[in-house]
Motif scaffolding. Sequence first.
Motif: not given
Length: 190
Positions: A162-190
């Motif tokens: 999917p495409m994403i948009f940056t308001p104000v500066i008006r640029t399009y980008h791709g979604a980016g790289e995988y960072l981790g599983q939601a509701f899981s990677i935060g468990k490493e904190i505590g």
Amino acid sequence: MKKVSLGIKTLAQPSPVWLVGSYDQAGQPNLATIAWGGICCSKPPCVAISLRPATYTHDSIIQRGAFTVNVATEPFARQADFCGMASGRDGDKFAAAGLTAVKSDLIDAPYVEEFPLIVECRLQQTVEVGGHTQFIGEIVDVKADPAVLSESGVPDIEKVRPMIFTPVIRTYHGAGEYLGQAFSIGKEIG
């Protein structure tokens, strides 16, 4: 503490790049590229999109009581940008962009055949917010190209692209790289 105040701006980023499909009064399919949108409820499943009343799509959604959300993808960046600059009042944006309109069998709105992820919505309510009308649509179906589904049968963001948009500066980008599983990677904190 943050060091620089940027003032009152629409900088909550990123925003999605969605092409909203609707039919006009004459039954002509139309597309409008929007960036003011997102999921707004899980029960019932709903999305919200915001349009200025001056747009051609605004009145079409009210009259037809339906719209589609066509998730713009990286290969269709030019078509998505075009559909945000041109007006359906002036011609057929589907034809001009080389896209195929498909009539939904569930709602009174078209979707884009070439896009891999489509959300079909029945208009549930409208809310006036400053210079925009927020359209809340109840999701009646999600259609996906099998090629973008994960092994578990849900859309894979790396396949959808999917495409994403940056308001104000008006640029399009791709979604980016995988960072981790939601509701899981935060468990490493505590």
